[in-house]
Structure formats: C-alpha cells, structure tokens
Design an enzyme around this catalytic site. Structure first.
Site, PDB file in Angstrom:
ATOM      1  N   LEU A 210      45.243  10.526  23.107  1.00  0.00           N
ATOM      2  CA  LEU A 210      46.059   9.441  23.636  1.00  0.00           C
ATOM      3  C   LEU A 210      46.845   8.817  22.479  1.00  0.00           C
ATOM      4  O   LEU A 210      46.554   9.080  21.312  1.00  0.00           O
ATOM      5  CB  LEU A 210      45.163   8.403  24.307  1.00  0.00           C
ATOM      6  CG  LEU A 210      44.355   8.904  25.506  1.00  0.00           C
ATOM      7  CD1 LEU A 210      43.421   7.805  26.014  1.00  0.00           C
ATOM      8  CD2 LEU A 210      45.274   9.380  26.622  1.00  0.00           C
ATOM      9  N   ASP A 276      26.242   9.681  32.394  1.00  0.00           N
ATOM     10  CA  ASP A 276      26.345   9.085  31.058  1.00  0.00           C
ATOM     11  C   ASP A 276      27.577   8.198  30.899  1.00  0.00           C
ATOM     12  O   ASP A 276      28.142   8.113  29.826  1.00  0.00           O
ATOM     13  CB  ASP A 276      26.359  10.203  30.009  1.00  0.00           C
ATOM     14  CG  ASP A 276      26.176   9.669  28.599  1.00  0.00           C
ATOM     15  OD1 ASP A 276      25.379   8.746  28.417  1.00  0.00           O
ATOM     16  OD2 ASP A 276      26.831  10.176  27.678  1.00  0.00           O
ATOM     17  N   GLU A 281      37.090   2.752  29.395  1.00  0.00           N
ATOM     18  CA  GLU A 281      38.212   2.264  28.598  1.00  0.00           C
ATOM     19  C   GLU A 281      39.438   2.065  29.479  1.00  0.00           C
ATOM     20  O   GLU A 281      39.601   2.741  30.505  1.00  0.00           O
ATOM     21  CB  GLU A 281      38.549   3.256  27.473  1.00  0.00           C
ATOM     22  CG  GLU A 281      37.494   3.344  26.393  1.00  0.00           C
ATOM     23  CD  GLU A 281      37.965   4.147  25.186  1.00  0.00           C
ATOM     24  OE1 GLU A 281      39.192   4.171  24.940  1.00  0.00           O
ATOM     25  OE2 GLU A 281      37.114   4.742  24.509  1.00  0.00           O
TER      26      GLU A 281
END
Length: 407
Positions: A210, A276, A281
C-alpha cells in the site's frame, strides 16, 4: 565473504543508475485508484497490469520486512521450539519503485492444520494469501491488496540481489542440494525451519504494498472480537451473548458504519477459516465510515473439514448485515453462480494454479449456507428491516434479549 567477492567480481557493488518514476507505472496507478469504497474500482486495468508485473518483472532487491528488522536479535531463539505463527516474509523490489511482500511456501496444499494446533501457532500458507485476494474480489469487498503467485529463484532473485548481509548469512545448501534460507531470529530462526528451493525455485505469494504511511496514514485498531492469545483464557464476547449491546455503546461503533464493516470482515474470515483477526486497519483519510483493510490472510484455508462458527460472532450477536453484502452472498449461493465454481475459475488465472484443493473450494459453499442460515435466524427473530441495513445508514439496535437466538 564468498558472496561479497562474487558480487565484486560481477561489479554488483557499483552505484546503481538513478531511476525515474513513470506516471503510468502499475504500482502508482494502483495507489492512485484507492477510493472510499475499496482499494481499487470494480474494473481496474491498473490491478490487471500490477498482477502481471509482479509475476514477470525482474527482482532488483530483497530485504527483510520492517517488523522483522525491528526484532532482529531481540528474541531468545532458545525459546522457539517449533515454527511460530508469524510468517517468514521478505520485501522484494522491482523497477518503477514497485515492491511486494513475498511469503514463501511452507505447507503443501493438501496438508490440513493439525487439530491440536491453537490458532495463534498455526502455519501460514502462501496459497491462502492468493485465494483470499480472489475471494475478496468476488465478494466485491476489494479490501485485500492485489496478490499473485510466483516461482522465485531464491539464488538469483533473493541472495544475489540483496544488500542485507544478515539475509545473505542465512542462506545454505541442504543435504538434498537445495538452496534454503531462514529468518535471523525473528520467528523461525533455526535451520530446521528454513524454506528451500527445488533446488533454486520456490513458490510464494506476492502482495502489493500500500502507499507509505507518510502519504496515506492508517490506523491499526484492536478488534472488538479479539481472541484470547493464551491456552485457557476467554474474552467477554466468547461468554456473553449480549456482548454486542456493549459494543454499540462505544464510539465509533455507536454512530457509523464501522460495525457493518466488522460484520463484512467476519463473513470473509469465516469463509476462509481465519481465526487470527486481532486488529484491523483503515485509512484515516476516509474517516469513521472508511472501509477496513483485509490484510494478512495467510492463516486462512487451514482446515476444510472444520467450520469455526465463533468467527461469525459479530454477525450472530449483532444481527446486522449490509444489504449489498447479503445480495452478493445470495447470488453466490445460486447454482449458476456457485461460489466454489466462481472462485475455482478465478484462481485458474494465477501462475501457481491450482491454488486450492477441491475440498477447500467445496467448504466455501457449505460455509456460505451457514452464513445465510445465521442471517435468516436473525431476520426471523428481529425482522428484515432491522437486520438488513442500507450500506450508508446504521440500523437500529434490535430490541429484546439477543439470547433468544441461542435457544
């Protein structure tokens, strides 16, 4: 020492020529295409070119990822008795300033996660990263960075291009004459946990980076449905069926679409079997209603024979779902658009096809029915107007005791 001499002989230590950033580079076009609704538009030629570039462009450098660098020398290797949960990964760089996260193959496709493994010590799988990208795109979430499989020559495309002497030092030739490497203490820091080529070629996934945090700041937020990372601990959501009522009272879950996005993520994680998801984000630019990034999916697709219903807790406890998500799920349950068939066809585009075994593909159809069953139970209890939300509005909180769903 031998490697340093080898590089000097090939004049690899001379300063590299300055590179120019081309505006048409696929990496840059991908970054520019990130919007409020997802990481890329539904029809994105930039993503198509980016996947091809990650498959084909020569690797010009390799290095440890930043989190592994931070831990170098900071762990006690004597305490590591088996591969830990965190995947050995490297950052590979290409021309045009492109870079991708490389996660090597550690487990064969047909191997299931042992039943006695806790989720926080599970293996991580390169093919799960690839399949997660394709599934995310089929679900029209578009929240997983573009990911593709590639056969990497670990000698020519990692050892001979890295300038990191620590990384150079962990390469060795196995008794079977295969070239191997391992992490220098973070996570898998012994030679018995190395990854090996055959003798040089090694499968792996490449996930596009990103934009940097300086250009596109992101927040990392603990999930309200985070699991206990101990052998016997329990979080409140695991014992309290009314837990969602508490979450709804907390900002930003009280007055934004954040909770609906959490449910989307839970549906995605249930389909791939990922337990998990301790954090999520999001880009700060898009505010509280921005989409959640579905990052780090390598613990998915571990057990096709088991459906971990607890992953669906945000859906079953809150009884809300986006209308667009529900419509897409119902479509993928139709015989002519069966999810397993659509994903199977999509994965054939990847160079490492077949990416998933047939039992994993069929498990998706079974899990999709379980999701629709959970939504149906919510609708029967609270009504469709309360459960199914328009994507731009937050639904009202169902009245009454949510424990009725467990009876």
């Amino acid at each position: 020492r031998r490697h340093k001499l080898y590089r000097e002989e090939l004049n690899l230590t001379s300063p590299a020529a300055a590179l120019r950033l081309r505006p048409e580079a696929s990496w840059l076009q991908f970054h520019l295409g990130i919007g409020r609704d997802g990481l890329y538009p539904r029809s994105s030629p930039a993503v198509t070119r980016l996947l091809r570039d990650m498959q084909e462009l020569p690797v010009i450098s390799a290095d440890y990822s930043q989190d592994e660098k931070a831990l170098l020398g900071a762990c006690d290797c004597s305490q590591i008795v088996k591969p830990s949960g965190v995947h050995l990964k490297l950052v590979l760089r290409f021309q045009d300033f492109g870079k991708a996260m490389f996660k090597p193959m550690r487990q064969k496709r047909e191997e299931e996660t042992p039943e006695d493994f806790f989720y926080f010590v599970d293996f991580q799988r390169h093919n799960a990263e690839i399949a997660a990208f394709h599934l995310d795109r089929i679900l029209d979430f578009r929240r997983v960075p573009p990911t593709v499989g590639r056969l990497i020559n670990v000698t020519k495309e990692i050892l001979e291009v890295t300038k990191n002497e620590v990384l150079q030092s962990v390469f060795f030739v196995s008794p079977a004459s295969n070239v191997c490497f391992f992490a220098k203490c973070p996570y898998m820091c012994k030679t018995e946990y190395a990854v090996c080529g055959n003798p040089h070629l090694l499968e792996g996934s490449l996930s596009a980076f990103l934009p940097s945090l300086s250009l596109a700041p992101r927040l990392s937020i603990p999930s309200p449905w985070i699991r206990s990372y101990s052998f016997d601990g329990k979080e409140e959501w695991e014992v309290n069926p009314l837990y969602c009522n508490t979450v709804r009272e907390i900002y930003p879950y009280s007055n934004s679409n954040r909770l609906l996005n959490i449910v989307d993520m839970a549906i995605f994680d249930f389909l791939i079997g990922n337990m998990d998801r301790h954090h999520y984000e999001m880009f700060t630019k898009f505010g509280d209603d921005g989409f959640l990034l579905h990052l780090d999916n390598a613990r998915g697709f571990g057990r096709h024979s088991h459906d971990e219903i607890s992953i669906l807790a945000p859906l079953s406890q809150c009884c809300i779902i986006k209308r667009t998500t529900l419509l897409r799920l119902r479509l993928l349950a139709e015989p002519e658009y069966r999810l397993s068939d659509v994903l199977r066809e999509s994965l054939l585009q990847d160079p490492l096809a077949p990416v998933l075994t047939e039992p994993h593909l069929l498990a998706l159809d079974r899990r999709l029915q379980l999701i629709l069953g959970a939504v149906g139970k919510c609708i029967d209890t609270f009504g469709e107007a309360t459960v199914v939300a328009n994507d731009s509005t937050q639904p009202q909180s169902p009245a009454g005791d949510r424990a009725k769903l467990d009876t």
